[in-house]
Design a protein around this motif. Structure first.
Motif, PDB file in Angstrom:
ATOM      1  N   ASP A 141      26.540   2.360   6.824  1.00  0.00           N
ATOM      2  CA  ASP A 141      25.270   1.671   7.067  1.00  0.00           C
ATOM      3  C   ASP A 141      24.306   2.572   7.827  1.00  0.00           C
ATOM      4  N   LEU A 142      24.825   3.228   8.866  1.00  0.00           N
ATOM      5  CA  LEU A 142      23.991   4.101   9.678  1.00  0.00           C
ATOM      6  C   LEU A 142      23.561   5.344   8.905  1.00  0.00           C
ATOM      7  N   LYS A 143      24.495   5.966   8.221  1.00  0.00           N
ATOM      8  CA  LYS A 143      24.174   7.161   7.451  1.00  0.00           C
ATOM      9  C   LYS A 143      23.138   6.866   6.373  1.00  0.00           C
ATOM     10  N   SER A 144      23.324   5.735   5.698  1.00  0.00           N
ATOM     11  CA  SER A 144      22.404   5.351   4.628  1.00  0.00           C
ATOM     12  C   SER A 144      20.991   5.146   5.166  1.00  0.00           C
ATOM     13  N   HIS A 145      20.887   4.514   6.337  1.00  0.00           N
ATOM     14  CA  HIS A 145      19.555   4.292   6.907  1.00  0.00           C
ATOM     15  C   HIS A 145      18.902   5.617   7.284  1.00  0.00           C
ATOM     16  N   GLY A 146      19.690   6.528   7.856  1.00  0.00           N
ATOM     17  CA  GLY A 146      19.135   7.823   8.210  1.00  0.00           C
ATOM     18  C   GLY A 146      18.627   8.584   6.995  1.00  0.00           C
ATOM     19  N   GLU A 147      19.343   8.458   5.886  1.00  0.00           N
ATOM     20  CA  GLU A 147      18.939   9.157   4.665  1.00  0.00           C
ATOM     21  C   GLU A 147      17.718   8.507   4.019  1.00  0.00           C
ATOM     22  N   GLN A 148      17.673   7.173   4.040  1.00  0.00           N
ATOM     23  CA  GLN A 148      16.522   6.479   3.451  1.00  0.00           C
ATOM     24  C   GLN A 148      15.290   6.602   4.330  1.00  0.00           C
ATOM     25  N   GLY A 149      15.500   6.552   5.647  1.00  0.00           N
ATOM     26  CA  GLY A 149      14.391   6.665   6.576  1.00  0.00           C
ATOM     27  C   GLY A 149      13.511   5.434   6.593  1.00  0.00           C
ATOM     28  N   SER A 150      12.348   5.582   7.184  1.00  0.00           N
ATOM     29  CA  SER A 150      11.407   4.472   7.325  1.00  0.00           C
ATOM     30  C   SER A 150      10.674   4.212   6.014  1.00  0.00           C
ATOM     31  N   GLU A 151      10.122   3.032   5.907  1.00  0.00           N
ATOM     32  CA  GLU A 151       9.422   2.625   4.684  1.00  0.00           C
ATOM     33  C   GLU A 151       7.909   2.772   4.851  1.00  0.00           C
ATOM     34  N   GLU A 152       7.295   3.519   3.956  1.00  0.00           N
ATOM     35  CA  GLU A 152       5.834   3.624   3.983  1.00  0.00           C
ATOM     36  C   GLU A 152       5.223   2.316   3.482  1.00  0.00           C
ATOM     37  N   THR A 153       4.216   1.851   4.184  1.00  0.00           N
ATOM     38  CA  THR A 153       3.600   0.558   3.845  1.00  0.00           C
ATOM     39  C   THR A 153       2.088   0.681   3.794  1.00  0.00           C
ATOM     40  N   GLU A 154       1.466  -0.306   3.163  1.00  0.00           N
ATOM     41  CA  GLU A 154       0.013  -0.394   3.137  1.00  0.00           C
ATOM     42  C   GLU A 154      -0.456  -1.247   4.308  1.00  0.00           C
ATOM     43  N   ALA A 155      -1.357  -0.706   5.114  1.00  0.00           N
ATOM     44  CA  ALA A 155      -1.898  -1.472   6.230  1.00  0.00           C
ATOM     45  C   ALA A 155      -2.779  -2.601   5.699  1.00  0.00           C
ATOM     46  N   ILE A 156      -2.885  -3.678   6.455  1.00  0.00           N
ATOM     47  CA  ILE A 156      -3.718  -4.818   6.062  1.00  0.00           C
ATOM     48  C   ILE A 156      -4.847  -4.973   7.070  1.00  0.00           C
ATOM     49  N   CYS A 157      -5.968  -5.520   6.620  1.00  0.00           N
ATOM     50  CA  CYS A 157      -7.109  -5.633   7.531  1.00  0.00           C
ATOM     51  C   CYS A 157      -7.874  -6.925   7.295  1.00  0.00           C
ATOM     52  N   PHE A 158      -8.693  -7.251   8.269  1.00  0.00           N
ATOM     53  CA  PHE A 158      -9.603  -8.399   8.162  1.00  0.00           C
ATOM     54  C   PHE A 158     -10.959  -7.946   8.674  1.00  0.00           C
ATOM     55  N   GLU A 159     -12.015  -8.214   7.900  1.00  0.00           N
ATOM     56  CA  GLU A 159     -13.363  -7.842   8.329  1.00  0.00           C
ATOM     57  C   GLU A 159     -13.989  -9.013   9.069  1.00  0.00           C
ATOM     58  N   TYR A 160     -14.145  -8.836  10.364  1.00  0.00           N
ATOM     59  CA  TYR A 160     -14.696  -9.891  11.223  1.00  0.00           C
ATOM     60  C   TYR A 160     -16.213  -9.716  11.265  1.00  0.00           C
ATOM     61  N   GLU A 161     -16.901 -10.491  10.445  1.00  0.00           N
ATOM     62  CA  GLU A 161     -18.326 -10.293  10.218  1.00  0.00           C
ATOM     63  C   GLU A 161     -19.161 -10.487  11.478  1.00  0.00           C
ATOM     64  N   ALA A 162     -18.741 -11.410  12.343  1.00  0.00           N
ATOM     65  CA  ALA A 162     -19.534 -11.706  13.541  1.00  0.00           C
ATOM     66  C   ALA A 162     -19.700 -10.471  14.418  1.00  0.00           C
ATOM     67  N   ALA A 163     -18.698  -9.635  14.443  1.00  0.00           N
ATOM     68  CA  ALA A 163     -18.759  -8.424  15.265  1.00  0.00           C
ATOM     69  C   ALA A 163     -19.034  -7.184  14.426  1.00  0.00           C
ATOM     70  N   GLY A 164     -18.999  -7.323  13.099  1.00  0.00           N
ATOM     71  CA  GLY A 164     -19.248  -6.196  12.220  1.00  0.00           C
ATOM     72  C   GLY A 164     -18.170  -5.140  12.275  1.00  0.00           C
ATOM     73  N   VAL A 165     -16.922  -5.564  12.412  1.00  0.00           N
ATOM     74  CA  VAL A 165     -15.823  -4.605  12.510  1.00  0.00           C
ATOM     75  C   VAL A 165     -14.676  -5.022  11.589  1.00  0.00           C
ATOM     76  N   LYS A 166     -13.845  -4.036  11.237  1.00  0.00           N
ATOM     77  CA  LYS A 166     -12.605  -4.291  10.513  1.00  0.00           C
ATOM     78  C   LYS A 166     -11.443  -4.101  11.469  1.00  0.00           C
ATOM     79  N   ILE A 167     -10.525  -5.038  11.454  1.00  0.00           N
ATOM     80  CA  ILE A 167      -9.347  -4.960  12.312  1.00  0.00           C
ATOM     81  C   ILE A 167      -8.146  -4.706  11.416  1.00  0.00           C
ATOM     82  N   TRP A 168      -7.406  -3.627  11.702  1.00  0.00           N
ATOM     83  CA  TRP A 168      -6.259  -3.239  10.890  1.00  0.00           C
ATOM     84  C   TRP A 168      -4.966  -3.557  11.616  1.00  0.00           C
ATOM     85  N   GLU A 169      -3.988  -4.031  10.877  1.00  0.00           N
ATOM     86  CA  GLU A 169      -2.676  -4.336  11.433  1.00  0.00           C
ATOM     87  C   GLU A 169      -1.598  -3.883  10.454  1.00  0.00           C
TER      88      GLU A 169
END
Length: 319
Positions: free
Chosen positions: A250-278
Motif C-alpha cells: 500500500d505504501l510503496k504503491s502510493h509513493g509510486e503513484q504520487g499525488s493527483e493533479e487536479t483542476e482548481a475551482i473558482c467562484f467570481e464574486y461580482e460584488a467585489a470584482g474578484v475570483k476566489i480559487w479553491e
C-alpha cells in the motif's frame, strides 16, 4: 492601555492594530514565527513559493505537531505567474487495499447495516496511507524553482527537531489536551512527550529527534525513503499490532503513484470584482465558494445589502 481621541482615530484609519505589510521579494504567512523564518530563508536562497511552502509545512510539523504533520494529507494550489494558470495537487493518502466496506463493517460491529455511519477517529481503520510526504516531494518537483533540493528545503525543520525549540502557548495547550490520545495511539507515544512522560509546557524546549530522522530519509532518498524501507515497515507494524490491514505494498504503491493533479475551482464574486480559487473536493474549499454564492444571491435579491455600501454594514460593525 492608552486612550485615543477622535483626532487619533482619524489618524489611524486601519481596521486592525497592524498596518498592511508590503514586500518586494515575497511574503511568508503562517501561524508560527519559526516556520515563517524557514520560508523566508528558502526565498532568500533562491527558492520560489512552492519550495518555501514545503519548508514551512515541515517546520509546522515540528513546531505545531498538534495541527499538521507528515503522517497526514495535504493539498496544494500553485499559481504560475508565467502561464497565469492555477494548478491543483491532491496529496490525500489512499485507503489500504484490504480495507473493504465489508471488512470495516465487521471490525466495527456494524454487520447487517446498510452503510457504515462513521469510522471513529481513534480506530485503526481511520488511518490512511500518509499523503503529505509524497505531496511535499511532488510540489517541489512539479512547481519548485529547481534551484534547491529537498535536503536544503527540509534543513530548518531538521535543525529545529534535532536542536529543540520553545513550544508556543497555544500549541502547548493543544498538546496537553492530546496527551491521553497520544498514550493510547502507539507504544512509541514517548517520542512526542517531554522526557517521554508529559506534554511540553509553554516555553519549554522539546526535541523530536526521530522526526528529524524521518525528514532526513525523505530529504536524502525522496519518496522511497518514506514509502519503502524502515519508515514504511514501522508504520505497517504499529498498525498491524492494532488490527490494521495496511501493507508495505500500500505504501510503496502510493509513493509510486504520487499525488493527483487536479483542476482548481473558482467562484467570481461580482460584488467585489474578484475570483476566489479553491482546491476541488475532497478538500473543504468548496464550502467557502458555496458561502459566497449564497451571500451574492441574497445581495442580488435585496435580502442583505452589499457590505461596505451601507452605513450599518461597514467592516467590523456588529451587523
Amino acid at each position: 492601555m492608552p486612550s485615543y481621541g477622535e483626532k487619533d482615530i482619524a489618524f489611524q484609519p486601519y481596521p486592525s492594530r497592524r498596518s498592511v505589510v508590503h514586500s518586494t521579494n515575497g511574503i511568508v504567512a503562517c501561524s508560527q514565527p519559526l516556520a515563517a523564518q524557514a520560508g523566508i530563508k528558502i526565498l532568500r536562497e533562491g527558492g520560489n513559493a512552492a519550495d518555501a511552502a514545503v519548508a514551512v509545512a515541515a517546520c509546522l510539523n515540528v513546531t505545531e505537531p498538534t495541527s499538521t504533520g507528515i503522517g497526514g494529507d495535504a493539498f496544494c494550489l500553485f499559481y504560475d505567474a508565467k502561464t497565469r494558470k492555477i494548478h491543483g495537487l491532491n496529496a490525500s493518502g489512499r485507503s489500504p487495499a484490504a480495507l473493504t466496506l465489508e471488512k470495516a463493517r465487521t471490525d466495527l460491529g456494524l454487520q447487517g447495516l446498510e452503510r457504515v455511519e462513521r469510522i471513529p477517529m481513534d480506530h485503526v481503520h481511520s488511518v490512511t496511507v500518509p499523503g503529505a510526504a509524497a505531496g511535499w516531494c511532488d510540489t517541489v518537483e512539479r512547481f519548485g524553482s529547481g534551484k534547491l533540493n529537498m535536503s536544503q528545503i527540509l534543513s530548518e525543520a531538521i535543525r529545529l527537531a534535532e536542536e529543540g525549540y520553545p513550544v508556543s502557548q497555544l500549541t502547548a495547550m493543544y498538546w496537553k489536551q492530546g496527551e491521553r490520545k497520544l498514550r493510547a495511539a502507539s507504544p512509541n507515544y514517548g517520542e512526542m512527550l517531554r522526557n517521554g512522560e508529559m506534554a511540553p509546557r509553554d516555553g519549554e524546549i522539546i526535541k523530536l529527534k526521530n522526526l528529524a530522522k524521518t525528514f532526513r530519509e525523505l530529504a536524502e532518498k525522496g519518496k522511497k525513503g518514506f514509502y519503502e524501507g524502515p519508515i514504511a515497515e514501522a508504520i505497517v507494524q504499529v498498525l498491524k499490532d492494532r488490527g490494521g490491514v495496511m501493507t508495505l505494498e500500500d505504501l510503496k504503491s502510493h509513493g509510486e503513484q504520487g499525488s493527483e493533479e487536479t483542476e482548481a475551482i473558482c467562484f467570481e464574486y461580482e460584488a467585489a470584482g474578484v475570483k476566489i480559487w479553491e482546491h476541488a473536493p475532497n478538500g473543504q474549499g468548496l464550502i467557502a465558494l458555496i458561502a459566497l454564492g449564497v451571500l451574492e444571491s441574497l445581495q442580488k435579491r435585496g435580502v442583505v445589502p452589499e457590505f461596505g455600501k451601507s452605513d450599518g454594514y461597514k467592516h467590523n460593525s456588529a451587523e
